[in-house]
Every structure is written in C-alpha cells, then in structure tokens.
Scaffold this motif. Structure first.
Motif, short mmCIF file in Angstrom:
data_model
loop_
_atom_site.label_atom_id
_atom_site.label_comp_id
_atom_site.label_asym_id
_atom_site.label_seq_id
_atom_site.Cartn_x
_atom_site.Cartn_y
_atom_site.Cartn_z
N ASP A 20 -6.23 12.04 -8.88
CA ASP A 20 -6.00 10.60 -8.65
C ASP A 20 -5.02 10.37 -7.49
N ARG A 21 -5.42 9.50 -6.57
CA ARG A 21 -4.59 9.24 -5.40
C ARG A 21 -3.28 8.53 -5.78
N SER A 22 -3.37 7.48 -6.63
CA SER A 22 -2.17 6.71 -6.96
C SER A 22 -1.15 7.57 -7.69
N ILE A 23 -1.62 8.41 -8.61
CA ILE A 23 -0.69 9.23 -9.40
C ILE A 23 -0.12 10.35 -8.54
N VAL A 25 0.43 10.41 -5.25
CA VAL A 25 1.43 9.88 -4.31
C VAL A 25 2.75 9.60 -5.04
N ARG A 26 2.65 9.01 -6.23
CA ARG A 26 3.86 8.72 -7.00
C ARG A 26 4.56 10.00 -7.43
N ALA A 27 3.79 10.98 -7.90
CA ALA A 27 4.39 12.23 -8.37
C ALA A 27 5.18 12.88 -7.24
N GLY A 90 -1.76 2.24 2.33
CA GLY A 90 -0.85 1.16 1.95
C GLY A 90 0.10 1.61 0.86
N THR A 91 -0.40 2.42 -0.07
CA THR A 91 0.45 2.90 -1.17
C THR A 91 1.61 3.72 -0.60
N VAL A 92 1.31 4.63 0.33
CA VAL A 92 2.37 5.47 0.89
C VAL A 92 3.38 4.60 1.64
N MET A 93 2.89 3.66 2.47
CA MET A 93 3.84 2.86 3.24
C MET A 93 4.71 1.99 2.34
N ARG A 94 4.12 1.38 1.33
CA ARG A 94 4.92 0.46 0.50
C ARG A 94 5.86 1.22 -0.42
N LEU A 95 5.40 2.32 -0.99
CA LEU A 95 6.31 3.09 -1.85
C LEU A 95 7.42 3.74 -1.03
N VAL A 161 2.14 -12.00 -5.95
CA VAL A 161 0.81 -11.41 -6.19
C VAL A 161 0.97 -10.23 -7.15
N ALA A 162 -0.06 -10.00 -7.95
CA ALA A 162 -0.03 -8.84 -8.86
C ALA A 162 -0.33 -7.61 -8.02
N SER A 163 0.71 -6.88 -7.65
CA SER A 163 0.51 -5.70 -6.79
C SER A 163 1.32 -4.53 -7.33
N ALA A 164 0.62 -3.45 -7.67
CA ALA A 164 1.31 -2.25 -8.17
C ALA A 164 2.13 -1.60 -7.07
N GLN A 165 1.70 -1.77 -5.83
CA GLN A 165 2.45 -1.17 -4.72
C GLN A 165 3.79 -1.88 -4.53
N VAL A 166 3.76 -3.21 -4.58
CA VAL A 166 5.01 -3.97 -4.41
C VAL A 166 5.93 -3.71 -5.60
N SER A 189 -0.98 -4.81 -13.69
CA SER A 189 -1.59 -3.90 -12.71
C SER A 189 -1.25 -2.48 -13.15
N ARG A 190 -1.81 -1.49 -12.45
CA ARG A 190 -1.59 -0.09 -12.86
C ARG A 190 -0.11 0.18 -13.05
N ASP A 191 0.23 0.91 -14.14
CA ASP A 191 1.65 1.14 -14.45
C ASP A 191 2.03 2.61 -14.30
N VAL A 308 -9.39 -4.00 -11.30
CA VAL A 308 -10.72 -3.56 -10.85
C VAL A 308 -10.87 -3.62 -9.33
N GLN A 309 -9.81 -4.04 -8.64
CA GLN A 309 -10.03 -4.46 -7.25
C GLN A 309 -10.60 -3.37 -6.34
N ASP A 310 -10.18 -2.12 -6.52
CA ASP A 310 -10.70 -1.09 -5.62
C ASP A 310 -12.18 -0.78 -5.89
N GLU A 311 -12.66 -1.19 -7.05
CA GLU A 311 -14.05 -0.91 -7.44
C GLU A 311 -14.98 -2.09 -7.16
N VAL A 336 -7.25 -8.12 2.43
CA VAL A 336 -6.16 -7.39 3.11
C VAL A 336 -6.10 -5.93 2.67
N LYS A 337 -7.25 -5.38 2.32
CA LYS A 337 -7.32 -3.95 2.02
C LYS A 337 -7.60 -3.18 3.32
N GLU A 338 -8.10 -1.94 3.23
CA GLU A 338 -8.32 -1.11 4.42
C GLU A 338 -9.20 -1.84 5.44
#
Ligand code: S3P
Length: 437
Positions: A20-23, A25-27, A90-95, A161-166, A189-191, A308-311, A336-338
């Motif tokens: 998983d990309r989100s997990i 990057v966070r790890a 975006g995840t890498v830049m915002r985190l 906005v509901a944003s897990a990155q923010v 959003s994803r936790d 569901v937004q990425d899907e 405002v995605k990729e």
C-alpha cells in the motif's frame, strides 16, 4: 509507452497487489522521526514510495534496502544540502511539509509538473498557524515550498476539506508542538497516520471526527505493509464487469477510510466476497474474491467520497456496464488530483464510446452502451492509465493506452498482472473447453 489490450474470453486468477502506497509512505516518514530502527516489509514498489525514501535520504536519514523492504533509522534528520523532490506524490509533499515544519532548518520541497500545479495552501495555512515559516509560489498556493521549521504551538483546526494528507501533516507537526493539537474533520478519511503514531507511542485520542494529539515522542516500530486496495480495485472492477471472470486479490488492506469502493460496488450489486479477515501491523487485511456480476447504477456522494476518491475513475468505468444512470457528486476534489480526474475520466471514457458527462463536482454515466476499443491517453496519471487498461479488458476490439508507464507510480507490475489475469483466464477457459471422454 503504449500498451494494447484486448478483451479475453475469460478473465481471472490470483494476484497479490503491491504494498500500500499510503501506509508505506507513512511508515518511512514516521520511523525517520522516531527513536530506533524499523524494518518496513512489503514496502510499496512504486515511484511515489521511492520519492518518500529519496526525500528522507536528502534529509540525511539512513535508509537501507532489505529484501522486499527497507530499514529506516530514526533520529538522524538534518538540513538538506539540496532541494527535496517529492516527484508525483501529493502524499509525500504534504506529509514532508508537516515533518519539516518542526525541524530547525531550511528546506525546499518540489515535485514534477503535476505536483507543482496542485494546491498546497491547504497545508501551508495550518502549519503557519502553528508557527512554522512556510512559503510557496503563486501567493503561497503552489510548490516549490520553502520551509523554515522551528518551535511550534498546538492549534485547534477545523479542516475545510476532508483530507488525510492535510490531517497527517498537522499531526506530524503536532507531535513536537507545545500544547494540544485538535483537528476537527468534516468527514472520515483514511486513518493510517493515527493508527501508526498510536502504535509508536503517541498520545492521541479520537472522539467522533475530532482528533486530539498531545506532544509525543515516537519509538520505531516494524511494519508489514498490506496490499493496496486502490490497486486491487482495478481487478475488482475488471472481474465484476467481465462476463466470465473470477479474480482473487490476496492480502488487501481494508482500512475503513479506504473501503468506499467496496461499498459502492456492493450497492451496484457486485459479487465480491471478503475472506480471511485479519489484522496486520494494526491495519485490517482480507482476501477478496470478485466474480462476474449484473450491475445496476448507483449514486456516489457525500461522506462516501473521501473513502472512495482514488477509485472513482475505475468506478466510472464500472458504471458503463451497469443498468441505469450512475451519478457521482460532491467529488470536486478530483479536479486537484494528479490530473483533473473528472475531466480526464469522462474524456477518455467518451473516446471509447461511453455515455459519460462532466458535472461541476462529479459525473453522470449512463450504462449499457457497449465500449469499443480506441486510442486513449493516461495524461500521465497512474489511475487513468490503469482504468484504461481495465477498459481494454472489457471493450470490443483493441484499446491502445498511451502513457501507460504512468501506472508505475503506484503499481509498476500492473501491465504484467493484467496480462497474467487475461492469460490465466484464457488458459482456464481452454482447459474448461476440453471435451470430457
Ligand atoms: C492520500 C489521501 C488522499 C488520496 C491520496 C492519498 C493519503 O488524498 O486521494 O491518493 O495517503 O493520505 P487527500 O488526503 O488529499 O484527500
């Protein structure tokens, strides 16, 4: 790179989607901030996950490759001697912005042309309120970002906005701020960040949609990254829309902030079984079995959207095979995605003959009109490239996907897995058609 795809008579087999990309990057980022060393197994193989490691290496963090993962040593972050490049992510830049907000030095964060056009004001505003000096191009809206970190104070922040990155950027900053950081989310959003920092020893409380974090030190924790549900979603849609299909997706992450795609497909009548539910590194995981289904139209909106937004691009494709008109609303974030994914999804589906229309905050798709293979384009967006690959598995004739290499930012093995699932299905049907003696 161009990929040509045709509809196989049968589609199916078993696939283990990439980490998983989100997990991942966070790890990597959280363990770089922690005390000690952590092994991250099944680290995402895509370009976005590589960008996270490149940013960390630029900050002096020791990162060693180890089998299917990496070992990250915490506590070594120092001023970078060059610009940090978050690539397409975006995840890498915002985190990374949240991480750098508390570091007592100057850093510059940039990304590719797509990332440099995406809104960064949403992280700049709260991080500034916490006391960091963060600036960006175009009146503090766009990257490159220049961050001079330092002592921060906790804030109470109502997210627009509901944003897990923010949310994650504020939590990363809040770990070393003085006093409590309180985040009020408009919707779930994803936790992944909350789960990870809590396992690493952070003092975080969750009450409904409100998070309260007290300053905390993290200790390094080994992580085994589950398979990416957002990658698995392509095969789920391929299987439920294809007339003769069964696909098994193994070891897929089932974080409730991500499972909106299953809710939407279930509402459409999809035959998807959830098996062997378990917990891996604090995240729910399961195997999924998707089979050919008769789909009906649905309405996707409101609080379901952040889950569901990425899907949504691939769900829009599924809607082409459903009876009735599917509507997607409240999804202006897709713009405002990729890429502007409302525009690219509708535009590319229409090239294949779909009856799809843009609305300001979503789309309308009338199902039941057969898709016909054509030349289509990813616009450099991984999710559009993969959605078009799946469209090729379902359309009559041949679909050519230009810019197919974009898939590699989250799923470098996508086209190989596509061929395996199409070929396996073919072989299975050849076996099935051997007459019995
Ligand atoms: C992500 C959060 C979502 C999602 C993105 C990955 C994350 O974006 O669309 O692909 O890893 O936190 P937002 O947080 O901007 O909604």
């Amino acid at each position: 790179m161009r990929e040509a795809v045709r509809r196989p008579r049968r589609f199916g087999g078993a696939v283990t989607p990439p980490g998983d990309r989100s997990i991942s990057v966070r790890a990597a980022i959280l363990n770089a901030l922690a005390e000690g060393e952590a092994r991250i197994a099944n680290y995402g193989p895509g370009g976005d996950c590589a960008s996270a490691l490149s940013v960390l290496r630029g900050l002096g963090v020791p990162v060693e490759s180890d089998g299917d993962g990496f070992v990250v040593a915490g506590g070594a972050i120092r001023e970078p001697d060059d610009v940090l490049d978050a690539g397409n992510s975006g995840t890498v830049m915002r985190l990374a912005s949240g991480l750098l907000a508390s570091q007592p030095f100057l850093s510059v964060l940039t990304g590719d042309a797509s990332l440099r056009s995406r809104p960064m004001g949403r992280v700049i505003a709260p991080l500034r309120e916490m006391g960091a000096d963060v600036r960006g191009r175009d009146g503090d809206r766009l990257a490159p970002l220049v961050i001079r970190g330092g002592a921060l104070r906790g804030i109470r922040y109502r997210m627009p906005v509901a944003s897990a990155q923010v949310k994650s950027a504020i939590l990363l900053a809040g770990l070393s701020a003085e006093g409590e950081t309180v985040i009020e989310q408009p919707a779930m959003s994803r936790d992944h960040t909350e789960r990870a920092i809590s396992a690493m020893g952070a003092d975080i409380r969750e009450e409904g949609l409100t998070l309260t974090l007290r300053p905390s030190r993290l200790r390094a924790v080994d992580v085994t990254v589950p398979g990416d549900l957002s990658s698995a979603a392509f095969w789920l849609v391929a299987a439920v829309c294809h007339p003769d299909a069964e696909a098994r997706l193994l070891g897929v992450g089932m974080n409730p902030g991500r499972t909106g795609v299953l809710d939407a497909l279930n509402a459409m009548g999809a035959d998807i079984a959830v098996e062997h539910e378990r917990v891996v590194s604090g995240e729910p995981v399961a195997d999924l079995v998707a089979r050919s289904s008769r789909l009906r139209a649905t309405h996707i909106a409101g609080d379901l959207i952040p889950r569901v937004q990425d899907e949504l691009p691939v769900l829009a494709l599924a809607a082409c095979f459903a009876e009735g008109e599917t509507t997607i609303a409240d999804a202006q974030e897709l713009r405002v995605k990729e890429t502007d994914r409302i525009h690219t999804t509708v535009g590319e589906l229409r090239r294949l003959g779909a009856d799809a229309h843009e609305t300001p905050d979503g789309m309308r798709i009338a199902g039941g009109k057969a898709l016909l293979g054509a030349r289509a384009n990813s616009h450099g967006d991984h999710r559009i490239a993969m959605m078009l690959g799946v469209a090729g598995l379902l359309a009559a004739g041949e679909t050519e996907v230009e810019g197919a290499e974009a898939a590699s930012v989250t799923y470098p093995g996508f086209w190989d897995d596509l061929r395996a699932l199409a070929g396996d299905g073919e072989r299975a049907s050849a076996r099935a058609s051997v007459p019995e003696r």
